[in-house]
Design a protein around this motif. Sequence first.
Motif, PDB file in Angstrom:
ATOM      1  N   LYS A  23     -15.485  -2.518   6.070  1.00  0.00           N
ATOM      2  CA  LYS A  23     -14.981  -3.118   4.833  1.00  0.00           C
ATOM      3  C   LYS A  23     -15.018  -4.637   4.830  1.00  0.00           C
ATOM      4  N   HIS A  47       0.834  -1.197   0.000  1.00  0.00           N
ATOM      5  CA  HIS A  47       0.000   0.000   0.000  1.00  0.00           C
ATOM      6  C   HIS A  47       0.869   1.248   0.000  1.00  0.00           C
ATOM      7  N   ASP A 102     -12.497   0.346  10.018  1.00  0.00           N
ATOM      8  CA  ASP A 102     -12.231  -0.241   8.702  1.00  0.00           C
ATOM      9  C   ASP A 102     -12.643  -1.709   8.664  1.00  0.00           C
ATOM     10  N   ASP A 127      -6.809   1.045  -2.035  1.00  0.00           N
ATOM     11  CA  ASP A 127      -8.018   0.317  -1.660  1.00  0.00           C
ATOM     12  C   ASP A 127      -8.848  -0.015  -2.895  1.00  0.00           C
ATOM     13  N   ILE A 180      -7.747  -4.699   0.016  1.00  0.00           N
ATOM     14  CA  ILE A 180      -8.571  -3.881   0.898  1.00  0.00           C
ATOM     15  C   ILE A 180      -7.668  -3.179   1.894  1.00  0.00           C
ATOM     16  N   HIS A 181      -7.739  -1.864   1.939  1.00  0.00           N
ATOM     17  CA  HIS A 181      -6.918  -1.069   2.843  1.00  0.00           C
ATOM     18  C   HIS A 181      -7.534  -1.053   4.230  1.00  0.00           C
TER      19      HIS A 181
END
Length: 219
Positions: free
Chosen positions: A183, A99, A179, A116, A130-131
């Motif tokens: 997410k 990332h 998150d 992301d 996925i961040h």
Amino acid sequence: MSTYSGHVTPGGVPDVHELARLVVMKASVGGSWDNNVYVLRDRFSGDELLVDAAAEPARVLALCGEGPLRYVVTTHRHPDHWGALAEVAAATGAVTVAHAADAPAIPVPTTLVAGDGDRLAFGSVTVELIHLAGHTPGGLAVLYDDPTGPPHLWTGDSLFPGGLGRTRSADDFASLLDDVERKLFDRLPDETWVYPGHGDDTTLGAERPQLAEWRDRGW
């Protein structure tokens, strides 16, 4: 019938999770650090993606076999998750992925700086990145939304059986839990298989009832 348990020990025999399209090989490296490395192989083309070249490059390369290894995803900047990255990347020519928020802290050049929702394809398999910010600023999870069964999710040190990864402040904890809830838990079903950066596997369903407790205790 698969006998995969998700339990591996440092220096021990890898465990293999056989899916319809994807073969997942899990091994523990790094001795007392007990880091999990995962080779994801398209069973038809042989193309591979590695999650965390953590340590013991010779063992990691042996796990990859003939490959070809297309990508190495580093889930976050902590050194126990990239100790073998330089050797594995040099031996295979794989694209290194991290990332944007963590890539500058990893002393192996990042070929592909990820964000992301980015997707990686190897063979006919596609995964989504996925961040998850909190354990480090640039934590990544890897999602394989299996068209023939439940999703599979590699969470690095962001989510484990029984809780989140370690954070250094209340703000970092809140960021990570927010998150993870939004997410992962809000999006994915209970049957989602979770492969963490250390230790045994779990599912989102096994962890979901504990979310309120995690928020209350603050870790």
